[in-house]
Design a protein around this motif. Structure first.
Motif, mmCIF file in Angstrom:
data_model
loop_
_atom_site.group_PDB
_atom_site.id
_atom_site.type_symbol
_atom_site.label_atom_id
_atom_site.label_comp_id
_atom_site.label_asym_id
_atom_site.label_seq_id
_atom_site.Cartn_x
_atom_site.Cartn_y
_atom_site.Cartn_z
ATOM 1 N N GLY A 182 0.800 -1.224 0.000
ATOM 2 C CA GLY A 182 0.000 0.000 0.000
ATOM 3 C C GLY A 182 0.824 1.262 0.000
ATOM 4 O O GLY A 182 1.473 1.583 -0.990
ATOM 5 N N ASN A 183 0.842 1.953 1.145
ATOM 6 C CA ASN A 183 1.541 3.240 1.228
ATOM 7 C C ASN A 183 2.847 3.169 2.020
ATOM 8 O O ASN A 183 3.260 4.146 2.640
ATOM 9 C CB ASN A 183 0.616 4.291 1.851
ATOM 10 C CG ASN A 183 -0.570 4.602 0.968
ATOM 11 O OD1 ASN A 183 -0.427 4.703 -0.250
ATOM 12 N ND2 ASN A 183 -1.736 4.755 1.571
ATOM 13 N N SER A 184 3.505 2.041 1.996
ATOM 14 C CA SER A 184 4.750 1.873 2.733
ATOM 15 C C SER A 184 5.873 2.711 2.130
ATOM 16 O O SER A 184 6.065 2.734 0.915
ATOM 17 C CB SER A 184 5.174 0.395 2.726
ATOM 18 O OG SER A 184 6.471 0.254 3.265
ATOM 19 N N VAL A 185 6.619 3.409 3.004
ATOM 20 C CA VAL A 185 7.754 4.201 2.533
ATOM 21 C C VAL A 185 8.977 3.321 2.290
ATOM 22 O O VAL A 185 10.047 3.818 1.941
ATOM 23 C CB VAL A 185 8.110 5.318 3.542
ATOM 24 C CG1 VAL A 185 6.991 6.332 3.655
ATOM 25 C CG2 VAL A 185 8.463 4.741 4.912
ATOM 26 N N ASP A 186 8.829 2.011 2.460
ATOM 27 C CA ASP A 186 9.927 1.069 2.209
ATOM 28 C C ASP A 186 9.729 0.293 0.913
ATOM 29 O O ASP A 186 10.436 -0.686 0.653
ATOM 30 C CB ASP A 186 10.051 0.074 3.372
ATOM 31 C CG ASP A 186 10.407 0.757 4.683
ATOM 32 O OD1 ASP A 186 11.237 1.683 4.648
ATOM 33 O OD2 ASP A 186 9.843 0.382 5.720
ATOM 34 N N ALA A 187 8.779 0.701 0.097
ATOM 35 C CA ALA A 187 8.470 -0.051 -1.131
ATOM 36 C C ALA A 187 9.653 -0.065 -2.099
ATOM 37 O O ALA A 187 10.432 0.887 -2.170
ATOM 38 C CB ALA A 187 7.244 0.559 -1.803
#
Length: 274
Positions: A165-170
């Motif tokens: 989703g909105n993970s800053v680790d993508a």
């Protein structure tokens, strides 16, 4: 003759005392100048440098001497700060700093927010994202946090779907849907504006877009939303969080004159995060 010797000896004592006093005075002056020593702040070229130059002018009015040290990448300012070559830096958002601290073990910490430089998608080939062809090449930053930021922006555009989703680790491996079969080219963030003639889309950080003549509000196909978690921060070494001089620099940065400068100078392309 004895009287003369006594007088000479007394004069020597007085001279010695004067030298001692002068020495003390010199030490005091040194301490005083130490309080007013030059504060070296690392920035990246573009908006971070422009804002910090304005902060330096405001700081000079309050007796602080700030030297703005400009870099052309994100790596060196953190290394220079950790090594003691800088006192502070102002060039990165919190997720990037968190990644540096976790992966490189640098003992750095943020002490306050500065500005938001929204990332945007640009193209020399397309006027609308819905026209992007199958197999289009997309350049994104090759550092983990800005790469994730670009992927979140592409997801916001409806071009891909991410597993978390909105993970800053993508990362690219987290893409679960890529209906247009986009091909990802990972480059150093500073080099991406130059890739626009060779790729179809480019996700560019504003601090590199503006020097390349790109305005995120006027020239992009999509600009990052204002509720982005990528607010930039002022950073110091761990242990310096309560340094009064550095806290004063932060207070000047977050003052009304600097806020007005950001709003007037950048006309909404860059926003104060405080």
């Amino acid at each position: 003759m004895k009287i003369t010797v006594k007088k000479v000896f007394a004069a020597l004592l007085i001279a010695t005392a004067c030298l001692a006093v002068a020495g003390c005075g010199s030490s005091s002056d040194s301490a005083s100048s130490g309080d007013k020593k030059e504060i070296k702040v690392g920035v990246t070229a573009g908006p971070h440098a422009e804002v910090m130059e304005e902060v330096a002018k405001e700081a000079a009015k309050q007796g602080l001497d700030i030297k703005v040290v400009e870099f052309n990448d994100y790596v060196q300012p953190n290394k220079a700060l950790a090594d003691g070559d800088l006192d502070m830096n102002s060039m990165q958002h919190q997720p990037y700093l968190d990644n540096v601290v976790q992966k490189q073990g640098l003992k750095l910490v943020s002490i306050g927010k500065t500005i938001i430089l929204p990332m945007a998608i640009y193209s020399h080939k397309y006027k609308d994202l819905k026209d992007v062809a199958d197999g289009a090449k997309v350049t994104i930053p090759n550092d983990p946090t800005n790469g994730a930021r670009a992927l979140l922006l592409l997801q916001q555009a409806g071009l891909i779907t991410l597993k978390n989703g909105n993970s800053v680790d993508a990362s690219v491996t987290d893409i679960t849907a890529n209906p247009k079969n986009l091909q990802f080219v990972e480059l150093d963030a500073a080099q991406i504006p130059r890739s626009l003639d060779d790729t179809d889309l480019a996700c560019v950080n504003t601090n590199y877009a503006i020097p390349a003549g790109l305005n995120p509000q006027k020239d992009s196909l999509l600009v990052e939303s204002k509720d982005s978690p990528y607010a930039n921060v002022l950073v110091v070494r761990q242990g310096d969080e309560n340094n009064e001089t550095y806290k004063k620099v932060l207070a000047i940065y977050q003052s009304e004159p600097i806020k007005k400068f950001i709003e007037d100078h950048f006309q909404g392309t860059i926003l104060p995060a405080f």
